[in-house]
Design a protein around this motif. Structure first.
Motif, short mmCIF file in Angstrom:
data_model
loop_
_atom_site.label_atom_id
_atom_site.label_comp_id
_atom_site.label_asym_id
_atom_site.label_seq_id
_atom_site.Cartn_x
_atom_site.Cartn_y
_atom_site.Cartn_z
N LEU A 108 0.82 -1.21 0.00
CA LEU A 108 0.00 0.00 0.00
C LEU A 108 0.86 1.27 0.00
N PHE B 9 -5.41 2.58 -8.10
CA PHE B 9 -4.15 2.21 -7.47
C PHE B 9 -4.28 1.57 -6.10
N LEU B 10 -5.28 1.94 -5.32
CA LEU B 10 -5.29 1.51 -3.92
C LEU B 10 -6.42 0.59 -3.50
N THR B 11 -7.61 0.81 -3.99
CA THR B 11 -8.77 0.08 -3.49
C THR B 11 -8.61 -1.43 -3.62
N LEU C 202 2.12 1.64 -3.59
CA LEU C 202 1.04 2.07 -4.47
C LEU C 202 0.63 3.51 -4.21
N ALA C 203 0.68 3.97 -2.96
CA ALA C 203 0.35 5.36 -2.65
C ALA C 203 1.36 6.30 -3.30
N HIS D 189 -6.38 -3.40 -0.80
CA HIS D 189 -6.75 -3.56 0.61
C HIS D 189 -7.15 -5.00 0.86
N THR E 177 -7.29 7.01 -7.22
CA THR E 177 -7.26 6.27 -5.96
C THR E 177 -7.79 4.85 -6.12
N LYS F 110 0.68 6.25 -7.01
CA LYS F 110 -0.58 6.97 -7.29
C LYS F 110 -0.32 8.46 -7.40
#
Length: 84
Positions: A46, A75-77, A49-50, A80, A72, A53
């Motif tokens: 994460l 790249f991130l959802t 990826l942040a 998780h 977002t 992003k």
């Protein structure tokens, strides 16, 4: 600078399309490679990826007359952990 990305499905900057299949990056194959590389280290994935992003949003905004771009979900959802 970020860590090298696993596999062949890497982003073509500044468009952030996959070099192999031209899908928006991270494409399905890139996601699988990232999940494999960061198995047991979801926080590290994460964080990576942040960082990517933010870079992608900057690049994509520059390509689109500085219009804000939100990537977002892209790249991130997906990264998780699933809720139980």
């Amino acid at each position: 600078m970020t860590a090298p990305l696993p596999g062949r499905h890497t982003p073509l900057r500044p468009t952030w399309l996959c070099r192999v299949d031209a899908h928006p990056w991270p494409c399905g194959e890139a996601k699988l490679a990232l999940l494999d590389k960061y198995a047991g280290a979801r926080a590290g994935l994460l964080a990576l990826l942040a960082t990517l992003k933010e870079e992608a949003q900057d690049h994509l905004a520059r390509l689109d007359s500085s219009r804000p771009i939100d990537v977002t979900d892209r790249f991130l959802t997906w990264a998780h952990p699933p809720s139980t």
